[in-house]
Design a protein around this motif. Structure first.
Motif, PDB file in Angstrom:
ATOM      1  N   LEU A 219       1.021   7.111  -4.428  1.00 53.93           N
ATOM      2  CA  LEU A 219       0.144   7.462  -3.315  1.00 53.93           C
ATOM      3  C   LEU A 219       0.797   7.276  -1.939  1.00 53.93           C
ATOM      4  CD1 LEU A 219      -3.228   5.994  -4.618  1.00 53.93           C
ATOM      5  CD2 LEU A 219      -2.621   8.425  -4.382  1.00 53.93           C
ATOM      6  N   THR A 220       1.746   6.363  -1.857  1.00 51.60           N
ATOM      7  CA  THR A 220       2.364   6.051  -0.564  1.00 51.60           C
ATOM      8  C   THR A 220       3.757   6.648  -0.401  1.00 51.60           C
ATOM      9  OG1 THR A 220       3.273   3.961  -1.395  1.00 51.60           O
ATOM     10  CG2 THR A 220       1.080   3.885  -0.329  1.00 51.60           C
ATOM     11  N   GLY A 221       4.354   7.086  -1.496  1.00 47.78           N
ATOM     12  CA  GLY A 221       5.720   7.592  -1.416  1.00 47.78           C
ATOM     13  C   GLY A 221       6.759   6.497  -1.274  1.00 47.78           C
ATOM     14  N   VAL A 222       6.373   5.274  -1.567  1.00 49.27           N
ATOM     15  CA  VAL A 222       7.269   4.120  -1.490  1.00 49.27           C
ATOM     16  C   VAL A 222       7.581   3.683  -2.913  1.00 49.27           C
ATOM     17  CG1 VAL A 222       7.436   1.719  -0.724  1.00 49.27           C
ATOM     18  CG2 VAL A 222       6.337   3.402   0.738  1.00 49.27           C
ATOM     19  N   SER A 223       8.832   3.365  -3.180  1.00 48.17           N
ATOM     20  CA  SER A 223       9.208   2.974  -4.535  1.00 48.17           C
ATOM     21  C   SER A 223       8.539   1.660  -4.939  1.00 48.17           C
ATOM     22  CB  SER A 223      10.728   2.819  -4.639  1.00 48.17           C
ATOM     23  OG  SER A 223      11.166   1.678  -3.922  1.00 48.17           O
ATOM     24  N   ALA A 224       8.366   1.491  -6.232  1.00 48.29           N
ATOM     25  CA  ALA A 224       7.801   0.231  -6.740  1.00 48.29           C
ATOM     26  C   ALA A 224       8.697  -0.940  -6.350  1.00 48.29           C
ATOM     27  CB  ALA A 224       7.629   0.311  -8.257  1.00 48.29           C
ATOM     28  N   ARG A 225       9.992  -0.699  -6.332  1.00 40.58           N
ATOM     29  CA  ARG A 225      10.923  -1.757  -5.934  1.00 40.58           C
ATOM     30  C   ARG A 225      10.650  -2.193  -4.495  1.00 40.58           C
ATOM     31  NH1 ARG A 225      17.466  -1.224  -5.409  1.00 40.58           N
ATOM     32  NH2 ARG A 225      17.842  -3.405  -4.996  1.00 40.58           N
ATOM     33  N   SER A 226      10.436  -1.216  -3.594  1.00 44.16           N
ATOM     34  CA  SER A 226      10.127  -1.551  -2.200  1.00 44.16           C
ATOM     35  C   SER A 226       8.802  -2.293  -2.095  1.00 44.16           C
ATOM     36  CB  SER A 226      10.076  -0.288  -1.343  1.00 44.16           C
ATOM     37  OG  SER A 226      11.363   0.276  -1.221  1.00 44.16           O
ATOM     38  N   LEU A 227       7.819  -1.875  -2.874  1.00 47.38           N
ATOM     39  CA  LEU A 227       6.518  -2.563  -2.853  1.00 47.38           C
ATOM     40  C   LEU A 227       6.667  -4.012  -3.295  1.00 47.38           C
ATOM     41  CD1 LEU A 227       4.268   0.275  -4.294  1.00 47.38           C
ATOM     42  CD2 LEU A 227       4.442  -0.475  -1.890  1.00 47.38           C
ATOM     43  N   ARG A 228       7.478  -4.244  -4.325  1.00 51.71           N
ATOM     44  CA  ARG A 228       7.720  -5.626  -4.759  1.00 51.71           C
ATOM     45  C   ARG A 228       8.413  -6.422  -3.650  1.00 51.71           C
ATOM     46  NH1 ARG A 228       8.288  -2.934  -9.736  1.00 51.71           N
ATOM     47  NH2 ARG A 228      10.514  -2.592  -9.451  1.00 51.71           N
ATOM     48  N   TYR A 229       9.353  -5.781  -2.953  1.00 51.74           N
ATOM     49  CA  TYR A 229      10.034  -6.432  -1.825  1.00 51.74           C
ATOM     50  C   TYR A 229       9.031  -6.764  -0.721  1.00 51.74           C
ATOM     51  CZ  TYR A 229      12.922  -7.092   2.301  1.00 51.74           C
ATOM     52  OH  TYR A 229      13.479  -7.606   3.441  1.00 51.74           O
ATOM     53  N   TYR A 230       8.165  -5.814  -0.386  1.00 48.35           N
ATOM     54  CA  TYR A 230       7.148  -6.071   0.640  1.00 48.35           C
ATOM     55  C   TYR A 230       6.306  -7.288   0.253  1.00 48.35           C
ATOM     56  CZ  TYR A 230       7.932  -1.200   2.276  1.00 48.35           C
ATOM     57  OH  TYR A 230       8.459  -0.022   2.737  1.00 48.35           O
ATOM     58  N   GLU A 231       5.953  -7.355  -1.009  1.00 50.60           N
ATOM     59  CA  GLU A 231       5.138  -8.480  -1.466  1.00 50.60           C
ATOM     60  C   GLU A 231       5.926  -9.787  -1.387  1.00 50.60           C
ATOM     61  OE1 GLU A 231       2.287  -9.732  -5.197  1.00 50.60           O
ATOM     62  OE2 GLU A 231       2.955  -7.652  -5.012  1.00 50.60           O
ATOM     63  N   GLN A 232       7.187  -9.744  -1.790  1.00 50.85           N
ATOM     64  CA  GLN A 232       8.045 -10.929  -1.731  1.00 50.85           C
ATOM     65  C   GLN A 232       8.176 -11.443  -0.296  1.00 50.85           C
ATOM     66  OE1 GLN A 232      12.240 -10.170  -2.389  1.00 50.85           O
ATOM     67  NE2 GLN A 232      12.444 -12.092  -3.506  1.00 50.85           N
ATOM     68  N   GLN A 233       8.189 -10.529   0.668  1.00 51.24           N
ATOM     69  CA  GLN A 233       8.325 -10.898   2.073  1.00 51.24           C
ATOM     70  C   GLN A 233       6.986 -11.293   2.714  1.00 51.24           C
ATOM     71  OE1 GLN A 233      11.430 -11.145   3.629  1.00 51.24           O
ATOM     72  NE2 GLN A 233      11.971 -10.916   1.474  1.00 51.24           N
ATOM     73  N   GLY A 234       5.902 -11.214   1.942  1.00 49.66           N
ATOM     74  CA  GLY A 234       4.588 -11.578   2.458  1.00 49.66           C
ATOM     75  C   GLY A 234       3.920 -10.477   3.264  1.00 49.66           C
ATOM     76  N   LEU A 235       4.411  -9.255   3.154  1.00 50.05           N
ATOM     77  CA  LEU A 235       3.865  -8.137   3.915  1.00 50.05           C
ATOM     78  C   LEU A 235       2.715  -7.453   3.191  1.00 50.05           C
ATOM     79  CD1 LEU A 235       7.259  -6.500   4.983  1.00 50.05           C
ATOM     80  CD2 LEU A 235       5.966  -8.305   6.148  1.00 50.05           C
ATOM     81  N   LEU A 236       2.678  -7.590   1.885  1.00 47.26           N
ATOM     82  CA  LEU A 236       1.721  -6.905   1.032  1.00 47.26           C
ATOM     83  C   LEU A 236       1.181  -7.917   0.034  1.00 47.26           C
ATOM     84  CD1 LEU A 236       0.787  -3.947   0.520  1.00 47.26           C
ATOM     85  CD2 LEU A 236       2.638  -3.768  -1.130  1.00 47.26           C
ATOM     86  N   HIS A 237      -0.055  -7.737  -0.362  1.00 39.72           N
ATOM     87  CA  HIS A 237      -0.682  -8.699  -1.267  1.00 39.72           C
ATOM     88  C   HIS A 237      -1.276  -7.979  -2.472  1.00 39.72           C
ATOM     89  CE1 HIS A 237      -0.165 -11.479   2.009  1.00 39.72           C
ATOM     90  NE2 HIS A 237      -0.779 -10.608   2.800  1.00 39.72           N
ATOM     91  N   SER A 238      -1.213  -8.652  -3.605  1.00 41.81           N
ATOM     92  CA  SER A 238      -1.813  -8.113  -4.824  1.00 41.81           C
ATOM     93  C   SER A 238      -2.465  -9.259  -5.586  1.00 41.81           C
ATOM     94  CB  SER A 238      -0.739  -7.458  -5.700  1.00 41.81           C
ATOM     95  OG  SER A 238       0.147  -8.436  -6.226  1.00 41.81           O
ATOM     96  N   THR A 239      -3.250  -8.873  -6.556  1.00 46.95           N
ATOM     97  CA  THR A 239      -3.740  -9.855  -7.524  1.00 46.95           C
ATOM     98  C   THR A 239      -2.977  -9.592  -8.808  1.00 46.95           C
ATOM     99  OG1 THR A 239      -5.525  -8.369  -8.198  1.00 46.95           O
ATOM    100  CG2 THR A 239      -6.036  -9.990  -6.482  1.00 46.95           C
ATOM    101  N   ARG A 240      -3.000 -10.547  -9.697  1.00 46.38           N
ATOM    102  CA  ARG A 240      -2.264 -10.408 -10.949  1.00 46.38           C
ATOM    103  C   ARG A 240      -3.218 -10.462 -12.125  1.00 46.38           C
ATOM    104  NH1 ARG A 240       3.546 -10.785 -10.927  1.00 46.38           N
ATOM    105  NH2 ARG A 240       4.108 -10.762  -8.740  1.00 46.38           N
ATOM    106  N   SER A 241      -2.924  -9.638 -13.105  1.00 46.74           N
ATOM    107  CA  SER A 241      -3.687  -9.688 -14.353  1.00 46.74           C
ATOM    108  C   SER A 241      -3.186 -10.870 -15.174  1.00 46.74           C
ATOM    109  CB  SER A 241      -3.498  -8.385 -15.136  1.00 46.74           C
ATOM    110  OG  SER A 241      -2.177  -8.324 -15.668  1.00 46.74           O
ATOM    111  N   SER A 242      -3.860 -11.156 -16.254  1.00 48.42           N
ATOM    112  CA  SER A 242      -3.419 -12.256 -17.118  1.00 48.42           C
ATOM    113  C   SER A 242      -2.034 -11.968 -17.693  1.00 48.42           C
ATOM    114  CB  SER A 242      -4.428 -12.494 -18.244  1.00 48.42           C
ATOM    115  OG  SER A 242      -4.563 -11.308 -19.015  1.00 48.42           O
ATOM    116  N   GLY A 243      -1.682 -10.694 -17.791  1.00 48.91           N
ATOM    117  CA  GLY A 243      -0.353 -10.312 -18.269  1.00 48.91           C
ATOM    118  C   GLY A 243       0.680 -10.236 -17.163  1.00 48.91           C
TER     119      GLY A 243
END
Length: 135
Positions: free
Chosen positions: A9-33
């Motif tokens: 939806l954003t045109g941003v790679s999953a790798r970049s999204l993980r980086y954004y999250e690692q840097q505290g720029l983006l937030h997610s919740t996690r499933s039990s898995g």
């Protein structure tokens, strides 16, 4: 939505999204898995993050700016504005230094070109101009 959907939806790679999250720029919740899940609000946030990266800002600066997206506090907004002004001033200074370096290189190229064409054979040679001729 899962990370693949947000990436699509954003045109941003999953790798970049993980980086954004690692840097505290983006937030997610996690499933039990351990799978990441994002809300629809993260689509707009990724857009803002991309615009800030496109403006030449690094992740640390972006992390200082993002609180103004999440808050209506005028002090937070003023801090973000000051940060953006400071970054623009830093970029302007970098541009000035690069232009000066380019101009100095242009002068060396011009002197070397004149020497190579024989126009300055009676004047200073490449060594005097700060150049070294390849043998």
């Amino acid at each position: 939505m899962r990370i693949g959907e947000l990436a699509r939806l954003t045109g941003v790679s999953a790798r970049s999204l993980r980086y954004y999250e690692q840097q505290g720029l983006l937030h997610s919740t996690r499933s039990s898995g351990g799978q990441r899940y994002y809300t629809g609000a993260e689509i707009a946030r990724v857009g803002i993050i991309r615009r800030l990266f496109d403006a030449g800002l690094g992740s640390r600066v972006i992390a200082r700016l993002l609180p103004c997206v999440d808050s209506d506090d005028p002090d937070i907004a003023e801090g973000a504005f000051s940060t953006m002004i400071g970054e623009r001033d830093r970029l302007t200074a970098d541009i000035t230094r690069l232009a000066e370096a380019r101009d100095a290189l242009d002068a060396l190229i011009e002197a070397n070109t004149r020497y190579r064409l024989g126009a300055d054979r009676d004047g200073p040679g490449p060594a005097e101009e700060g150049l070294h001729r390849a043998s």
